[in-house]
Design a protein around this motif. Sequence first.
Motif, PDB file in Angstrom:
ATOM      1  N   GLU A  33       0.833  -1.198   0.000  1.00 33.09           N
ATOM      2  CA  GLU A  33       0.000   0.000   0.000  1.00 33.09           C
ATOM      3  C   GLU A  33       0.872   1.255   0.000  1.00 33.09           C
ATOM      4  OE1 GLU A  33      -3.448   2.157   2.768  1.00 33.09           O
ATOM      5  OE2 GLU A  33      -2.758   0.121   3.227  1.00 33.09           O
ATOM      6  N   GLY A  34       0.526   2.222  -0.852  1.00 38.67           N
ATOM      7  CA  GLY A  34       1.248   3.490  -0.889  1.00 38.67           C
ATOM      8  C   GLY A  34       2.398   3.542  -1.870  1.00 38.67           C
ATOM      9  N   ALA A  35       2.732   2.414  -2.496  1.00 46.56           N
ATOM     10  CA  ALA A  35       3.810   2.392  -3.481  1.00 46.56           C
ATOM     11  C   ALA A  35       3.237   2.624  -4.879  1.00 46.56           C
ATOM     12  CB  ALA A  35       4.555   1.065  -3.430  1.00 46.56           C
ATOM     13  N   LEU A  36       4.010   3.308  -5.739  1.00 51.91           N
ATOM     14  CA  LEU A  36       3.533   3.678  -7.068  1.00 51.91           C
ATOM     15  C   LEU A  36       4.350   2.989  -8.154  1.00 51.91           C
ATOM     16  CD1 LEU A  36       3.087   7.530  -6.534  1.00 51.91           C
ATOM     17  CD2 LEU A  36       1.356   5.729  -6.333  1.00 51.91           C
ATOM     18  N   PRO A  37       3.763   2.768  -9.320  1.00 54.53           N
ATOM     19  CA  PRO A  37       4.484   2.122 -10.424  1.00 54.53           C
ATOM     20  C   PRO A  37       5.763   2.869 -10.788  1.00 54.53           C
ATOM     21  CG  PRO A  37       2.139   2.222 -10.917  1.00 54.53           C
ATOM     22  CD  PRO A  37       2.345   3.025  -9.669  1.00 54.53           C
ATOM     23  N   GLY A  38       6.816   2.113 -11.036  1.00 49.52           N
ATOM     24  CA  GLY A  38       8.105   2.673 -11.406  1.00 49.52           C
ATOM     25  C   GLY A  38       9.019   2.960 -10.237  1.00 49.52           C
ATOM     26  N   TYR A  52       1.304 -15.297  -2.691  1.00 48.66           N
ATOM     27  CA  TYR A  52       1.349 -13.839  -2.663  1.00 48.66           C
ATOM     28  C   TYR A  52       1.906 -13.367  -1.334  1.00 48.66           C
ATOM     29  CZ  TYR A  52      -2.911 -13.997   0.200  1.00 48.66           C
ATOM     30  OH  TYR A  52      -3.816 -14.259   1.197  1.00 48.66           O
ATOM     31  N   LEU A  53       2.347 -12.096  -1.333  1.00 50.90           N
ATOM     32  CA  LEU A  53       2.936 -11.476  -0.146  1.00 50.90           C
ATOM     33  C   LEU A  53       2.323 -10.088   0.048  1.00 50.90           C
ATOM     34  CD1 LEU A  53       6.645 -12.122  -1.210  1.00 50.90           C
ATOM     35  CD2 LEU A  53       5.349 -13.531   0.405  1.00 50.90           C
ATOM     36  N   HIS A  54       2.232  -9.653   1.294  1.00 49.72           N
ATOM     37  CA  HIS A  54       1.863  -8.276   1.608  1.00 49.72           C
ATOM     38  C   HIS A  54       3.031  -7.634   2.330  1.00 49.72           C
ATOM     39  CE1 HIS A  54      -2.827  -8.696   1.485  1.00 49.72           C
ATOM     40  NE2 HIS A  54      -2.250  -8.860   0.330  1.00 49.72           N
ATOM     41  N   GLY A  55       3.232  -6.346   2.061  1.00 47.97           N
ATOM     42  CA  GLY A  55       4.323  -5.632   2.712  1.00 47.97           C
ATOM     43  C   GLY A  55       3.906  -4.240   3.135  1.00 47.97           C
ATOM     44  N   ARG A  56       4.658  -3.684   4.077  1.00 44.50           N
ATOM     45  CA  ARG A  56       4.429  -2.313   4.549  1.00 44.50           C
ATOM     46  C   ARG A  56       5.554  -1.440   4.014  1.00 44.50           C
ATOM     47  NH1 ARG A  56       4.567  -3.370   9.508  1.00 44.50           N
ATOM     48  NH2 ARG A  56       2.314  -3.611   9.809  1.00 44.50           N
ATOM     49  N   LEU A  57       5.191  -0.352   3.371  1.00 39.18           N
ATOM     50  CA  LEU A  57       6.178   0.551   2.793  1.00 39.18           C
ATOM     51  C   LEU A  57       7.034   1.166   3.893  1.00 39.18           C
ATOM     52  CD1 LEU A  57       7.228   2.017   0.249  1.00 39.18           C
ATOM     53  CD2 LEU A  57       5.497   3.773   0.673  1.00 39.18           C
ATOM     54  N   GLN A  58       8.358   1.004   3.771  1.00 34.80           N
ATOM     55  CA  GLN A  58       9.298   1.578   4.728  1.00 34.80           C
ATOM     56  C   GLN A  58       9.996   2.812   4.168  1.00 34.80           C
ATOM     57  OE1 GLN A  58       9.754   0.326   7.980  1.00 34.80           O
ATOM     58  NE2 GLN A  58       7.929  -0.819   7.384  1.00 34.80           N
ATOM     59  N   ARG A  59      10.497   2.690   2.954  1.00 35.76           N
ATOM     60  CA  ARG A  59      11.203   3.805   2.331  1.00 35.76           C
ATOM     61  C   ARG A  59      10.966   3.786   0.829  1.00 35.76           C
ATOM     62  NH1 ARG A  59      17.315   4.037   3.052  1.00 35.76           N
ATOM     63  NH2 ARG A  59      17.176   1.770   2.848  1.00 35.76           N
ATOM     64  N   VAL A  60      10.866   4.970   0.248  1.00 31.33           N
ATOM     65  CA  VAL A  60      10.855   5.092  -1.213  1.00 31.33           C
ATOM     66  C   VAL A  60      12.266   5.452  -1.635  1.00 31.33           C
ATOM     67  CG1 VAL A  60       9.902   6.315  -3.197  1.00 31.33           C
ATOM     68  CG2 VAL A  60       8.438   5.813  -1.228  1.00 31.33           C
TER      69      VAL A  60
END
Length: 446
Positions: A33-38, A52-60
């Motif tokens: 969630e919160g990550a964008l293409p590219g 499948y896997l779920h992850g939490r955004l840590q750093r862009v």
Amino acid sequence: MPVAGALCHLKILELTDKGDGVGRIDGIPLYVEGALPGEEIEAELTLVKPNYLHGRLQRVLEPSEHRVADFCAHTDCGGCQVRTLAYPAQLEYKHQLVVKALHQQGLQAEVLPVLGMEHPFAWRNKAQFAVRPTGNGPAIGFYRKHSHELVACDDCAVQDPFHETLLARLRQWIASEGVSAYDETQHSGELRHVMTRKGFATGEWMLVLVTRSETLPGEAALLALLADLPLTTVVHNIHPEPGNRVLGATNRVLCGDGVITDRLHDLEFVISPLSFYQVNPRQTDVLYGKALEFAGLTGDETVFDLYCGIGTISLFLAQQAARVVGIELVAEAIADARRNAERNDIHNVEFHIGQAEVVVPELYAAGERADVVVVDPPRKGCDAALLRTLVEMAPQRLVYVSCNPQTLARDLAWLCQHGFALDGVQPVDMFPHTLHVEVVARLRRA
């Protein structure tokens, strides 16, 4: 095999229809969630399944060129799915969703650019707040994504700012009168939901309070607290059944007439608590205007409007058609539709209660014919029996309004295999900052 808690570096390839970024770890899709293409990101694995896997955004690590600052402080709310994706990029992504859905069904029609909003904020005319118990007493808010955990959110960017004042008064009433919040698991407590509706053109406001029992605690105190607010009507809705449906079938009007009005395309509509009415009135005018354009009416046609709701599209069409027949399953909506026709002094329209897949074949068997048909079905699309009847009826034009590109493409492909040709596809952005998109498609008899 990846394990929960591990940190992963990956590139985001696309978005899901829920707005989550998707990358791959060892060939397994990872949803973040919160990550964008590219984007190159670092994510912590929170759920590990074989497929499948779920992850939490840590750093862009490398942001997308379309990433913008988040406009909302309520990051846990499940409402706006792509708040950090620039609005022009949202429109382009929705365009590609429609193109992809059509191509998957073998349809190669040109898809016009998405019609977006000049100012994509404060666009909702309806809000539904859940009321649930917490350790600090009843709380009012929206649900966290993929859960029924409450997030307090008075200052929602896509809602009218009036909600901050209104909810403050309601919390004051709840505290002073000891109003209990509804507990879903125990089916206990009183106040279940708070719903508001606004007439954008008229400025009228409706407040609906949903309780489990027929009693609204502290009713007189509530009305006194609300007396100086610009509320046109206050309604007590009674919903005694378990489950997560928002409204029950019974309404008590506490003040006003129990309805509000709004205007679209020079027409006035009466809206009751149970009425279906598009939540983005500015874009509804755009959407229905495009449907009217695609219908290509000259004034001589008989038009069928299927899934007509409270008659919004029907009355648009009736201004340029000889006769309009609206069909809708919900009796309350048909009552509103008839009232709206009378209110607007429109007499060349009639409304039938029932399932479109049942009523249309009955009308056709009785000799009724339509020159133009407009359908605006639920997300599941049109029933097969209805599509078969439309093919037999062979209207000159068929206008399909859809909130689901997948079922739209499925139904369009079937119709194109049975005598129709697709010659116009126009997406309209009704829900900014989400990946939902409305589409108007035009078919002509081949």
